[in-house]
Design an enzyme around this catalytic site. Structure first.
Site, PDB file in Angstrom:
ATOM      1  CB  ILE A 183      -0.922   0.033   1.230  1.00  0.00           C
ATOM      2  CG1 ILE A 183      -1.858  -1.186   1.242  1.00  0.00           C
ATOM      3  CG2 ILE A 183      -1.733   1.327   1.273  1.00  0.00           C
ATOM      4  CD1 ILE A 183      -2.575  -1.392   2.567  1.00  0.00           C
ATOM      5  CE  LYS A 184       3.685   6.597  -4.206  1.00  0.00           C
ATOM      6  NZ  LYS A 184       2.991   7.503  -5.097  1.00  0.00           N
TER       7      LYS A 184
END
EC number: 4.1.2.13
Length: 272
Positions: A183-184
């Protein structure tokens, strides 16, 4: 016995996160923001990719065109994550909260990529369309043994502050629950608040989006340190690397925090 797909995903994740953490160079800015943000002397993608590879990033997240143009530079040296969604900043304002397909999981495999990345604007009026596309991408990546990185960005007409911890944590949780392997997302301003984002992701590695260049490299290093102290999985950085005066020194300083546990003051000494 684990499946072949699981083996493939684990192998590729180990390239992206060599010690469970990663410094990823983001370079999708040409399509997203135009070439004006890239220093003129670094517009040639081959020159820039060579510099960041030699500087020691763990992985690169970029567009299919740049991955193809630079394959001989990054192959067998760093992990490659190819972004399959994108948009321009010159499209109609009403469509700014929508990303379109620019590649496919099959092209990522054909290019030798280690992972696939796509954006979901949680809270956008186009959330349904983007989520549907994300699901197709993730399921195809799963079948082929590729990890899927979601750029989980809360954006939309009803979101007053996209960096508010409750909003960012919501996006991270939604990314985890929709199958993201990585996840960014946005930095929320403090170690304590970002820890809540990491917790919401339920064990899926959360990497900070580097965002716009900070007024000083030291300020950015403090952000990186805060993220790692909060239990983050690393950083995905573009402008704070390619707009830096000394790319190699900046990457070295970021790596020292992410992989060696340096504090910002100690890491700053590596900037020269």
């Amino acid at each position: 016995m684990i499946s072949s797909q699981d083996v493939g995903k684990r192998v590729r994740l180990s390239r992206i996160l060599p010690d469970g953490r990663s410094v990823i160079f983001a370079f999708d800015h040409g399509i997203e923001h135009g070439p004006g943000e890239i220093p003129e002397e670094r517009l040639d993608p081959r020159l820039l990719i060579r510099e960041v590879v030699e500087a020691g990033v763990d992985a690169i997240m970029t567009t299919p065109g740049i991955a193809r143009l630079t394959w001989d530079i990054w192959a067998n040296r760093v992990a490659m994550i190819i972004k399959v969604s994108g948009k321009t900043s010159i499209r109609p304002q009403d469509d700014q909260f929508l990303q379109s397909a620019i590649s496919s999981v099959d092209e990522v495999v054909a290019l030798g990529g280690d992972g696939v990345a796509a954006t979901v604007y949680w809270g956008s009026q186009f959330e349904d369309k983007m989520l549907e596309r994300w699901t197709r991408i993730r399921l195809r990546a799963e079948k082929l043994g590729l990890p899927a990185l979601q750029l989980a960005y809360p954006r939309g007409p009803h979101i007053k502050n996209r960096y508010a911890v409750d909003i960012v944590a919501y996006g991270a949780r939604a990314a985890m629950e929709t199958g993201a392997d990585l996840i960014k997302t946005y930095y929320t301003g403090s170690t304590e608040s970002f820890r809540r984002v990491v917790s919401a992701a339920g064990g899926v590695p959360v990497l900070m989006s580097g965002g716009a260049r900070t007024p000083s490299p030291q300020e950015f290093l403090h952000k990186v340190y805060s993220v790692m102290e909060a239990g983050g999985g690393g950083v995905v950085v573009g402008r704070n690397i390619f707009q830096a005066g000394d790319i190699r020194a900046m990457v070295k300083a970021i790596r020292a925090i992410v992989h060696e546990g340096f504090d910002p003051e100690k890491a700053s000494k590596l900037l020269g």
